[in-house]
Scaffold this motif. Structure first.
Motif, PDB file in Angstrom:
ATOM      1  N   THR A  35     -46.186  10.337 -21.340  1.00 48.64           N
ATOM      2  CA  THR A  35     -45.360   8.685 -20.348  1.00 48.64           C
ATOM      3  C   THR A  35     -45.459   9.697 -18.972  1.00 48.64           C
ATOM      4  O   THR A  35     -45.423   8.926 -17.737  1.00 48.64           O
ATOM      5  CB  THR A  35     -44.512   8.756 -20.871  1.00 48.64           C
ATOM      6  OG1 THR A  35     -43.976   9.872 -20.985  1.00 48.64           O
ATOM      7  CG2 THR A  35     -44.775   8.004 -22.568  1.00 48.64           C
ATOM      8  N   THR A  36     -45.259  10.783 -18.869  1.00 41.48           N
ATOM      9  CA  THR A  36     -44.997  11.142 -17.752  1.00 41.48           C
ATOM     10  C   THR A  36     -46.545  11.576 -16.193  1.00 41.48           C
ATOM     11  O   THR A  36     -45.741  10.901 -15.052  1.00 41.48           O
ATOM     12  CB  THR A  36     -44.491  12.336 -16.996  1.00 41.48           C
ATOM     13  OG1 THR A  36     -42.913  12.728 -17.541  1.00 41.48           O
ATOM     14  CG2 THR A  36     -44.157  13.218 -16.017  1.00 41.48           C
ATOM     15  N   GLN A  39     -47.732   7.148 -15.843  1.00 42.70           N
ATOM     16  CA  GLN A  39     -46.097   6.679 -16.014  1.00 42.70           C
ATOM     17  C   GLN A  39     -46.278   5.643 -14.952  1.00 42.70           C
ATOM     18  O   GLN A  39     -46.911   4.373 -14.949  1.00 42.70           O
ATOM     19  CB  GLN A  39     -45.425   7.589 -14.839  1.00 42.70           C
ATOM     20  CG  GLN A  39     -44.059   6.485 -14.806  1.00 42.70           C
ATOM     21  CD  GLN A  39     -42.886   7.143 -14.024  1.00 42.70           C
ATOM     22  OE1 GLN A  39     -43.142   8.804 -13.487  1.00 42.70           O
ATOM     23  NE2 GLN A  39     -41.331   6.991 -14.048  1.00 42.70           N
ATOM     24  N   GLU A  40     -47.974   5.488 -13.579  1.00 42.11           N
ATOM     25  CA  GLU A  40     -48.066   4.352 -12.761  1.00 42.11           C
ATOM     26  C   GLU A  40     -48.672   3.267 -13.362  1.00 42.11           C
ATOM     27  O   GLU A  40     -49.184   2.854 -12.750  1.00 42.11           O
ATOM     28  CB  GLU A  40     -48.304   5.473 -11.781  1.00 42.11           C
ATOM     29  CG  GLU A  40     -50.252   6.176 -12.264  1.00 42.11           C
ATOM     30  CD  GLU A  40     -50.696   6.215 -10.475  1.00 42.11           C
ATOM     31  OE1 GLU A  40     -51.426   5.512  -9.868  1.00 42.11           O
ATOM     32  OE2 GLU A  40     -51.118   7.700 -10.731  1.00 42.11           O
ATOM     33  N   TYR A  41     -49.337   3.499 -14.748  1.00 41.94           N
ATOM     34  CA  TYR A  41     -50.048   2.580 -15.909  1.00 41.94           C
ATOM     35  C   TYR A  41     -49.128   2.532 -16.570  1.00 41.94           C
ATOM     36  O   TYR A  41     -50.110   1.602 -17.252  1.00 41.94           O
ATOM     37  CB  TYR A  41     -51.753   3.289 -15.957  1.00 41.94           C
ATOM     38  CG  TYR A  41     -52.650   4.312 -15.069  1.00 41.94           C
ATOM     39  CD1 TYR A  41     -52.910   3.895 -14.404  1.00 41.94           C
ATOM     40  CD2 TYR A  41     -51.994   5.875 -14.964  1.00 41.94           C
ATOM     41  CE1 TYR A  41     -53.660   4.623 -13.294  1.00 41.94           C
ATOM     42  CE2 TYR A  41     -52.772   6.120 -14.457  1.00 41.94           C
ATOM     43  CZ  TYR A  41     -53.610   6.136 -12.802  1.00 41.94           C
ATOM     44  OH  TYR A  41     -54.406   6.700 -11.768  1.00 41.94           O
ATOM     45  N   ASP A  42     -48.127   2.036 -17.241  1.00 41.02           N
ATOM     46  CA  ASP A  42     -47.538   1.694 -17.877  1.00 41.02           C
ATOM     47  C   ASP A  42     -48.160   2.032 -19.146  1.00 41.02           C
ATOM     48  O   ASP A  42     -48.059   1.240 -19.657  1.00 41.02           O
ATOM     49  CB  ASP A  42     -47.588  -0.302 -17.217  1.00 41.02           C
ATOM     50  CG  ASP A  42     -46.607  -0.122 -16.119  1.00 41.02           C
ATOM     51  OD1 ASP A  42     -45.719   0.671 -15.668  1.00 41.02           O
ATOM     52  OD2 ASP A  42     -47.017  -1.016 -15.919  1.00 41.02           O
ATOM     53  N   VAL A  43     -48.300   3.295 -19.045  1.00 41.13           N
ATOM     54  CA  VAL A  43     -48.589   3.649 -20.530  1.00 41.13           C
ATOM     55  C   VAL A  43     -47.861   3.663 -21.441  1.00 41.13           C
ATOM     56  O   VAL A  43     -47.061   4.678 -21.148  1.00 41.13           O
ATOM     57  CB  VAL A  43     -49.981   5.133 -20.846  1.00 41.13           C
ATOM     58  CG1 VAL A  43     -49.979   5.316 -22.313  1.00 41.13           C
ATOM     59  CG2 VAL A  43     -50.902   5.172 -19.688  1.00 41.13           C
ATOM     60  N   THR A  44     -47.011   3.161 -22.670  1.00 44.81           N
ATOM     61  CA  THR A  44     -46.203   3.304 -23.452  1.00 44.81           C
ATOM     62  C   THR A  44     -46.384   4.734 -24.490  1.00 44.81           C
ATOM     63  O   THR A  44     -47.521   4.369 -25.359  1.00 44.81           O
ATOM     64  CB  THR A  44     -46.093   2.222 -24.407  1.00 44.81           C
ATOM     65  OG1 THR A  44     -47.154   1.865 -25.446  1.00 44.81           O
ATOM     66  CG2 THR A  44     -45.925   0.966 -23.243  1.00 44.81           C
ATOM     67  N   THR A  45     -45.331   5.029 -24.800  1.00 42.51           N
ATOM     68  CA  THR A  45     -45.651   6.173 -26.068  1.00 42.51           C
ATOM     69  C   THR A  45     -46.487   6.102 -27.417  1.00 42.51           C
ATOM     70  O   THR A  45     -47.258   6.044 -28.206  1.00 42.51           O
ATOM     71  CB  THR A  45     -44.192   6.264 -26.990  1.00 42.51           C
ATOM     72  OG1 THR A  45     -43.581   6.986 -25.337  1.00 42.51           O
ATOM     73  CG2 THR A  45     -43.768   7.567 -27.557  1.00 42.51           C
ATOM     74  N   GLN A  47     -48.250   3.419 -27.746  1.00 46.85           N
ATOM     75  CA  GLN A  47     -50.146   2.802 -27.033  1.00 46.85           C
ATOM     76  C   GLN A  47     -50.646   4.740 -27.433  1.00 46.85           C
ATOM     77  O   GLN A  47     -51.488   5.024 -28.256  1.00 46.85           O
ATOM     78  CB  GLN A  47     -50.255   2.591 -26.173  1.00 46.85           C
ATOM     79  CG  GLN A  47     -50.236   1.279 -25.538  1.00 46.85           C
ATOM     80  CD  GLN A  47     -49.923   0.594 -24.176  1.00 46.85           C
ATOM     81  OE1 GLN A  47     -49.680   1.799 -23.414  1.00 46.85           O
ATOM     82  NE2 GLN A  47     -50.997  -0.550 -23.969  1.00 46.85           N
ATOM     83  N   HIS A  85     -58.491   4.271 -17.760  1.00 44.78           N
ATOM     84  CA  HIS A  85     -57.354   4.226 -16.755  1.00 44.78           C
ATOM     85  C   HIS A  85     -58.115   4.666 -15.147  1.00 44.78           C
ATOM     86  O   HIS A  85     -57.297   4.078 -13.795  1.00 44.78           O
ATOM     87  CB  HIS A  85     -55.994   4.769 -16.791  1.00 44.78           C
ATOM     88  CG  HIS A  85     -54.762   3.489 -17.653  1.00 44.78           C
ATOM     89  ND1 HIS A  85     -54.683   2.555 -17.123  1.00 44.78           N
ATOM     90  CD2 HIS A  85     -55.089   4.042 -19.083  1.00 44.78           C
ATOM     91  CE1 HIS A  85     -54.003   1.715 -18.431  1.00 44.78           C
ATOM     92  NE2 HIS A  85     -54.098   2.769 -19.680  1.00 44.78           N
TER      93      HIS A  85
END
Length: 248
Positions: A35-36, A39-45, A47, A85
Motif C-alpha cells: 500500500t506504500t 499509494q499513488e494508484y489507490d490500491v487497497t489492502t 485488492q 498500473h
C-alpha cells in the motif's frame, strides 16, 4: 497396541502446532509495503489480499507445499499490480519481498494448547499414533525435532510435498492399517478430511477460527464413515475413546 487400539494419523501444521498465524503476520507486513509502494494508484489492502490469495492457491495446486511458493506469490502479486498500473518493477523491492516471504519459515514453533496432553493420553490408551504432514522435508523435520514429536510418533512419520487423496492412499496401502479402526485428525477439509473420507477411514475435523482459504472446500457427498467436527485438539481423546468402546 491394545485390542481396542486405533490407528490415529495426525496432521501437524495448525493441528498440533501453529502455522497460519505466522503467515498472517508476514502478510500484514506485505500489505503495508504494497500500500506504500502503490499509494499513488489507490490500491487497497483488500485488492492485494485477494490477488495474493488467488496466486498462492494456484501455486500450491501446481507445486504442492514448496517453500518457494509463498515468497513467489508475494513477488507475483507485486508484478501484477506493477503491470496493471504501468509501474516499472524495482529489483530491490522484489528481493525484499522474497526475503520477507521466506522469513515465515524461521518463526519459532509453538504448540496448540493441549498438544502434549492429547498425544500422551492417546498413547497411554494403547492407540498407535502417526504423523502425516505436508511440506518440504528439511522444514518439517526442524519443527518435528523442536517439538520432540518423535517421542509420540517414533518412525511413523510421513512428509509429503503434495497432500491429497493419492498421497494418503499410498500411506494406507503400504502400512498395516485396518481402515475401520483408522482416523485422520486435521484442520484442512481439502488435505485431511476429504482424502480420509475418500479412502474410507474416519476423520476428526478441527475447525479453526481463521483458516487458510486453500483448506476450505465443500464436502460434496454424505460420508459413509465417521466424521466429527470439533473446535479444540483436546476434544479428540474422548471421541476416540467413545468410538473404541462402541466398536469393541
Amino acid at each position: 497396541m491394545s485390542k481396542d487400539g486405533q490407528h490415529i494419523i495426525f496432521d501437524m501444521d495448525d493441528t498440533l502446532i501453529h502455522c497460519n498465524k505466522y503467515f498472517d503476520l508476514i502478510l500484514g507486513e506485505f500489505f503495508e509495503l504494497m500500500t506504500t509502494w502503490f499509494q499513488e494508484y489507490d490500491v487497497t489492502t483488500e485488492q492485494i489480499r485477494t490477488k495474493q490469495m488467488e496466486i498462492d492457491v494456484a501455486g500450491v495446486d501446481k507445486l504442492g507445499f514448496a517453500s518457494a511458493n509463498f515468497p513467489q506469490s508475494l513477488i507475483d502479486t507485486y508484478q501484477f499490480f506493477c503491470k496493471l498500473h504501468h509501474k516499472t518493477p524495482v529489483l530491490r523491492e522484489e528481493e525484499e519481498l522474497f526475503k520477507l516471504g521466506l522469513s515465515v519459515y524461521d518463526q519459532e514453533v509453538e504448540a496448540y494448547p493441549g498438544m502434549v496432553e492429547t498425544l500422551d493420553s492417546l498413547q497411554n490408551e494403547g492407540h498407535r499414533l502417526y504423523l502425516y504432514t505436508g511440506g518440504e522435508t528439511r522444514i518439517q523435520k526442524r519443527k518435528i525435532e523442536q517439538m520432540k514429536l518423535a517421542d509420540f510418533f517414533e518412525d511413523r512419520i510421513y512428509i509429503r510435498q503434495h497432500k491429497n487423496v493419492k498421497a494418503l492412499e499410498e500411506i494406507l496401502s503400504t502400512g498395516q492399517f485396518n481402515r475401520s479402526l483408522t482416523w485422520m485428525i486435521g484442520n484442512s477439509l481439502r488435505t485431511d478430511v476429504v482424502p480420509a473420507l475418500t479412502a474410507g477411514i474416519n476423520s476428526i475435523y478441527i475447525k479453526q477460527q481463521r483458516e487458510w482459504h486453500y483448506n476450505l472446500v465443500e464436502l460434496k457427498h454424505e460420508p459413509h464413515n465417521v466424521l466429527y467436527t470439533v473446535s479444540a485438539l483436546t476434544e479428540v481423546p474422548e471421541i476416540i475413546a467413545d468410538n473404541a468402546t462402541s466398536s469393541s
